[in-house]
Design an enzyme around this catalytic site. Structure first.
Site, PDB file in Angstrom:
ATOM      1  N   CYS A  61      38.436  38.176  47.516  1.00 49.08           N
ATOM      2  CA  CYS A  61      39.030  39.457  47.145  1.00 49.08           C
ATOM      3  C   CYS A  61      39.948  39.248  45.944  1.00 49.08           C
ATOM      4  CB  CYS A  61      39.804  40.038  48.323  1.00 49.08           C
ATOM      5  SG  CYS A  61      40.601  41.615  47.929  1.00 49.08           S
ATOM      6  N   ILE A  62      39.617  39.918  44.852  1.00 54.23           N
ATOM      7  CA  ILE A  62      40.407  39.867  43.630  1.00 54.23           C
ATOM      8  C   ILE A  62      40.960  41.270  43.390  1.00 54.23           C
ATOM      9  CG2 ILE A  62      40.414  39.297  41.174  1.00 54.23           C
ATOM     10  CD1 ILE A  62      37.689  37.800  41.777  1.00 54.23           C
ATOM     11  N   ILE A  63      42.277  41.374  43.362  1.00 59.37           N
ATOM     12  CA  ILE A  63      42.934  42.672  43.169  1.00 59.37           C
ATOM     13  C   ILE A  63      43.562  42.694  41.780  1.00 59.37           C
ATOM     14  CG2 ILE A  63      44.717  44.244  44.013  1.00 59.37           C
ATOM     15  CD1 ILE A  63      44.299  42.987  46.811  1.00 59.37           C
ATOM     16  N   HIS A  70      44.484  38.255  33.823  1.00 58.73           N
ATOM     17  CA  HIS A  70      44.039  37.283  34.826  1.00 58.73           C
ATOM     18  C   HIS A  70      42.948  37.855  35.738  1.00 58.73           C
ATOM     19  CE1 HIS A  70      44.368  33.682  37.232  1.00 58.73           C
ATOM     20  NE2 HIS A  70      44.536  34.407  38.326  1.00 58.73           N
TER      21      HIS A  70
END
Length: 154
Positions: A84-86, A92
């Site tokens: 999971c990339i928020i 970034h």
């Protein structure tokens, strides 16, 4: 046409499959939910518990190298990438999302091994939580279906 003669139930039969899961720990509440939904779906589709290998890595950028190690080890019919990339306030997010996605795809192509990519890329935690169960289940189904499709093509 490959797989055209099989029904949807046959393509989602995991009884004979060995599946590897690589889960990123970063945003672990979400990735744990992804992993639970994924594992539950694999089991529901007949994949034996003993045929599921599950490893944890620090974050999404580390997922591809663990997938590569599993692919090199051999014995897997398909792999699953969970993470999971928020989005934050810097570039970034794009770097991690693009590079992890490219790495997952590269492993799949380099090893001719299905890799279901369920690394979520979302704007906020609410979006992640809204997708965590469905995408975990989807990843399991994609892994099973693609493993069976490639087996039919051999």
């Amino acid at each position: 046409m490959f797989g055209a003669d099989k029904g949807a139930a046959d393509r989602l039969d995991g009884r004979e499959l060995v599946i590897g899961i690589v889960q990123a720990r970063f945003n672990q509440g979400v990735t744990n939910a992804l992993a639970k939904a994924c594992r539950d779906e694999l089991l529901a589709r007949g994949v034996p518990e003993k045929n599921i290998e599950h490893v944890l890595v620090p974050g999404a950028l580390e997922v591809p190298v663990a997938l590569q190690a599993m692919a090199e080890k051999g014995g897997f019919d398909a792999l699953i990438a969970l993470g999971c990339i928020i989005r934050g306030e810097t570039y970034h997010f794009e770097l991690v999302a693009n590079e992890s996605g490219a790495g997952v795809t590269r492993v799949s192509l380099d090893y001719q091994l299905p890799v279901a990519n369920a690394i979520l890329t979302v704007e906020d935690m609410a979006q992640a939580e809204a997708r965590q169960v469905e995408k975990g289940r989807d990843a399991a189904q994609v892994a099973i279906e693609m493993a069976n499709l490639l087996a039919d093509m051999e």
